[in-house]
Design a protein around this motif. Structure first.
Motif, PDB file in Angstrom:
ATOM      1  N   SER A 257      61.890   4.541  14.257  1.00  0.00           N
ATOM      2  CA  SER A 257      63.436   4.032  14.069  1.00  0.00           C
ATOM      3  C   SER A 257      63.670   4.339  12.772  1.00  0.00           C
ATOM      4  O   SER A 257      62.861   4.240  11.774  1.00  0.00           O
ATOM      5  CB  SER A 257      63.547   2.552  14.467  1.00  0.00           C
ATOM      6  OG  SER A 257      64.536   2.232  13.825  1.00  0.00           O
ATOM      7  N   THR A 258      65.090   4.582  12.169  1.00  0.00           N
ATOM      8  CA  THR A 258      65.415   4.747  11.097  1.00  0.00           C
ATOM      9  C   THR A 258      65.185   3.490  10.357  1.00  0.00           C
ATOM     10  O   THR A 258      65.369   3.386   9.021  1.00  0.00           O
ATOM     11  CB  THR A 258      66.683   5.650  10.929  1.00  0.00           C
ATOM     12  OG1 THR A 258      67.544   4.724  11.841  1.00  0.00           O
ATOM     13  CG2 THR A 258      66.564   6.784  11.430  1.00  0.00           C
ATOM     14  N   ILE A 259      64.955   2.278  10.805  1.00  0.00           N
ATOM     15  CA  ILE A 259      64.932   0.990  10.145  1.00  0.00           C
ATOM     16  C   ILE A 259      63.739   0.477  10.442  1.00  0.00           C
ATOM     17  O   ILE A 259      63.500  -0.739  10.342  1.00  0.00           O
ATOM     18  CB  ILE A 259      66.043   0.283  10.344  1.00  0.00           C
ATOM     19  CG1 ILE A 259      66.138  -0.204  11.976  1.00  0.00           C
ATOM     20  CG2 ILE A 259      67.388   0.518  10.114  1.00  0.00           C
ATOM     21  CD1 ILE A 259      67.116  -1.259  12.395  1.00  0.00           C
ATOM     22  N   GLU A 275      66.950   4.929  17.320  1.00  0.00           N
ATOM     23  CA  GLU A 275      65.699   5.350  17.936  1.00  0.00           C
ATOM     24  C   GLU A 275      65.378   6.739  17.672  1.00  0.00           C
ATOM     25  O   GLU A 275      66.389   7.636  17.523  1.00  0.00           O
ATOM     26  CB  GLU A 275      65.732   5.306  19.386  1.00  0.00           C
ATOM     27  CG  GLU A 275      66.265   3.676  19.960  1.00  0.00           C
ATOM     28  CD  GLU A 275      67.719   3.577  20.219  1.00  0.00           C
ATOM     29  OE1 GLU A 275      68.240   2.555  20.821  1.00  0.00           O
ATOM     30  OE2 GLU A 275      68.535   4.461  19.573  1.00  0.00           O
ATOM     31  N   ALA A 276      64.123   7.017  17.558  1.00  0.00           N
ATOM     32  CA  ALA A 276      63.802   8.441  17.331  1.00  0.00           C
ATOM     33  C   ALA A 276      64.086   9.419  18.399  1.00  0.00           C
ATOM     34  O   ALA A 276      64.130   8.786  19.756  1.00  0.00           O
ATOM     35  CB  ALA A 276      62.147   8.420  17.122  1.00  0.00           C
ATOM     36  N   GLU A 277      64.215  10.551  18.318  1.00  0.00           N
ATOM     37  CA  GLU A 277      64.522  11.518  19.238  1.00  0.00           C
ATOM     38  C   GLU A 277      63.262  12.446  19.728  1.00  0.00           C
ATOM     39  O   GLU A 277      62.960  13.223  18.923  1.00  0.00           O
ATOM     40  CB  GLU A 277      65.716  12.475  19.082  1.00  0.00           C
ATOM     41  CG  GLU A 277      66.866  11.446  18.426  1.00  0.00           C
ATOM     42  CD  GLU A 277      68.142  12.186  17.880  1.00  0.00           C
ATOM     43  OE1 GLU A 277      67.906  13.736  17.777  1.00  0.00           O
ATOM     44  OE2 GLU A 277      68.904  11.932  17.287  1.00  0.00           O
ATOM     45  N   TRP A 278      62.520  12.167  20.991  1.00  0.00           N
ATOM     46  CA  TRP A 278      61.404  12.726  21.421  1.00  0.00           C
ATOM     47  C   TRP A 278      61.546  14.151  22.054  1.00  0.00           C
ATOM     48  O   TRP A 278      62.590  14.421  22.999  1.00  0.00           O
ATOM     49  CB  TRP A 278      60.556  11.984  22.327  1.00  0.00           C
ATOM     50  CG  TRP A 278      60.262  10.646  21.659  1.00  0.00           C
ATOM     51  CD1 TRP A 278      60.928   9.725  21.061  1.00  0.00           C
ATOM     52  CD2 TRP A 278      58.716  10.336  21.633  1.00  0.00           C
ATOM     53  NE1 TRP A 278      60.002   8.785  20.519  1.00  0.00           N
ATOM     54  CE2 TRP A 278      58.714   8.958  20.780  1.00  0.00           C
ATOM     55  CE3 TRP A 278      57.562  10.986  21.693  1.00  0.00           C
ATOM     56  CZ2 TRP A 278      57.298   8.707  20.516  1.00  0.00           C
ATOM     57  CZ3 TRP A 278      56.363  10.400  21.501  1.00  0.00           C
ATOM     58  CH2 TRP A 278      56.381   9.221  20.660  1.00  0.00           C
ATOM     59  N   THR A 279      60.923  15.292  21.393  1.00  0.00           N
ATOM     60  CA  THR A 279      61.340  16.696  22.004  1.00  0.00           C
ATOM     61  C   THR A 279      61.160  16.911  23.189  1.00  0.00           C
ATOM     62  O   THR A 279      61.714  17.666  23.908  1.00  0.00           O
ATOM     63  CB  THR A 279      60.841  17.763  21.109  1.00  0.00           C
ATOM     64  OG1 THR A 279      59.426  17.484  20.963  1.00  0.00           O
ATOM     65  CG2 THR A 279      61.151  17.597  19.665  1.00  0.00           C
ATOM     66  N   LEU A 320      64.002  11.925  13.420  1.00  0.00           N
ATOM     67  CA  LEU A 320      64.476  10.701  13.117  1.00  0.00           C
ATOM     68  C   LEU A 320      65.992  11.002  13.662  1.00  0.00           C
ATOM     69  O   LEU A 320      66.349  11.812  13.512  1.00  0.00           O
ATOM     70  CB  LEU A 320      64.481  10.473  11.825  1.00  0.00           C
ATOM     71  CG  LEU A 320      62.975  10.190  11.131  1.00  0.00           C
ATOM     72  CD1 LEU A 320      63.149  10.053   9.613  1.00  0.00           C
ATOM     73  CD2 LEU A 320      62.096   9.349  11.803  1.00  0.00           C
ATOM     74  N   ALA A 321      66.490   9.694  14.251  1.00  0.00           N
ATOM     75  CA  ALA A 321      67.643   9.552  14.588  1.00  0.00           C
ATOM     76  C   ALA A 321      69.026  10.361  13.845  1.00  0.00           C
ATOM     77  O   ALA A 321      68.950  10.097  12.807  1.00  0.00           O
ATOM     78  CB  ALA A 321      68.085   8.209  14.979  1.00  0.00           C
TER      79      ALA A 321
END
Length: 358
Positions: A257-259, A275-279, A320-321
């Motif tokens: 997460s960016t935090i 939230e992270a973006e999963w490819t 990253l988001a």
């Protein structure tokens, strides 16, 4: 090389001499996971090479080494994490490590059983002798002893323990495949217990996760959801988790997460929107839409996946988001494998349709 050829080259770079696959060349992921190897070798299921067989022969050899553990847990349910079949192993010798880890992962065992049955279904020589069959039977006994249908596990993302639909579904698919191929004895009731759980918690992934990227596995490759259930899961994933460069694992995911630097122990809602973006979610959505015959949607997700590929064809684990910054687990073999599966399925179907038209 085109994007598929580059992805195959990446899988080859991650393949180890014994036949299993590194999850990624990164320091954090320089291990062998059962689940990652399952997905990374799936593109070779119908190929003429021996890679698929080699992977499963090494996994069966691993379970032969761990037969003592399987024997114990035919009658004694695991109580602590290390007693479960481990999900992650040292890469070179494929040995258990004593690092604390969330090893209660029934989906990983289900995936391997499903992969064995799929190999046998297409004519691969997966089971070499009676000992291999005995090991598979003991894996079934292990899942029964664990009471997989109600045993809270760490799930696909290896986090806190709950009953996960994706874990139960993986086992249901694996047991059904073994039964269908007549590989070993699988009582009907053992499958029905899992189906009852799936029906009871649908459309949720778990109590704390109403929607989760892992639920796509119930559509592809396991195909345990049918008809309207598939539509419901796809719509929910697209509504709540789809992002520009990938798919969030679940709402409130704090991993990358960016935090995240502020801690990962806060309520899930703290992380909403970060939230992270999963490819691998992009080709996975393509595969799921092709299960429904929706090739226009599949084409869209394939284009999105190619857009986030790096010049060498690598698909990062995640971005990253809201940024174009990827993490260090690059390439992630699982991601490139999913892209191969989706792209080859799409191209083969479109080619067949063109042949029919002309």
């Amino acid at each position: 090389m085109n994007s598929v050829e580059k992805s195959y080259a990446i899988l080859e770079s991650l393949r180890l001499p014994h036949g299993l696959y590194l999850a990624s060349p990164s320091n954090d992921y320089h291990y062998v996971w059962l689940r990652d190897s399952f997905y990374e070798v799936l593109p070779y299921l119908t190929s003429d090479c021996s890679r698929y067989e080699d992977t499963y022969h090494r996994i069966l050899d691993l379970f032969r080494d761990l037969e003592w553990k399987l024997d114990i847990h035919q009658y004694r349910k695991p109580e602590v994490q290390w007693q479960y079949i481990h999900a992650r192993y040292e890469a070179k010798e494929v040995k258990e490590m004593d690092t604390p880890w969330g090893h209660a992962q029934h989906d990983a065992v289900g995936a391997i059983l499903f992969g064995i049955s799929e190999g046998e279904r297409v004519g691969k020589h997966i089971l070499r002798d009676l000992k291999d069959k005995e090991i598979v039977q003991k894996l079934v006994g292990y899942l029964e002893c664990c009471r997989y249908w109600e045993d809270p596990d760490n799930g696909m993302w290896e986090e806190w323990r709950e009953v996960h639909a994706s874990s139960v579904g993986a086992v249901v698919a694996g047991l059904y495949g073994l039964q269908e191929q007549n590989i070993c004895k699988v009582p009907d009731w053992l499958i029905e217990k899992g189906e009852d759980t799936l029906n009871a918690i649908f459309p949720l992934e778990s109590v704390s996760r109403p929607v989760d990227l892992a639920q796509l596995s119930l559509i592809y490759p396991y195909r345990v959801l049918k008809g309207g259930e598939v539509a419901v899961v796809l719509e929910r994933v697209e509504e709540y988790l789809l992002r520009e460069r990938g798919v969030a694992r679940y709402r409130g995911d704090s991993y990358y997460s960016t935090i995240e630097s502020e801690g990962r122990d806060k309520p899930l809602e703290t992380y909403f929107g970060t939230e992270a973006e999963w490819t691998f979610g992009l080709p996975w959505l393509a595969l799921c839409h092709m299960e429904r015959g929706n090739y226009a949607k599949a084409e869209k997700y394939l284009e999105m996946a190619e857009a986030v590929m790096l010049p060498d064809g690598s698909l990062p684990e995640l971005y990253l988001a809201g940024t174009d910054q990827w993490n260090g687990n690059t390439p992630l073999g699982w991601s490139n494998a999913m892209f191969i599966l989706a792209k080859e399925t799409y191209d083969a179907t479109i080619k067949t349709k063109q042949l029919v038209l002309f």
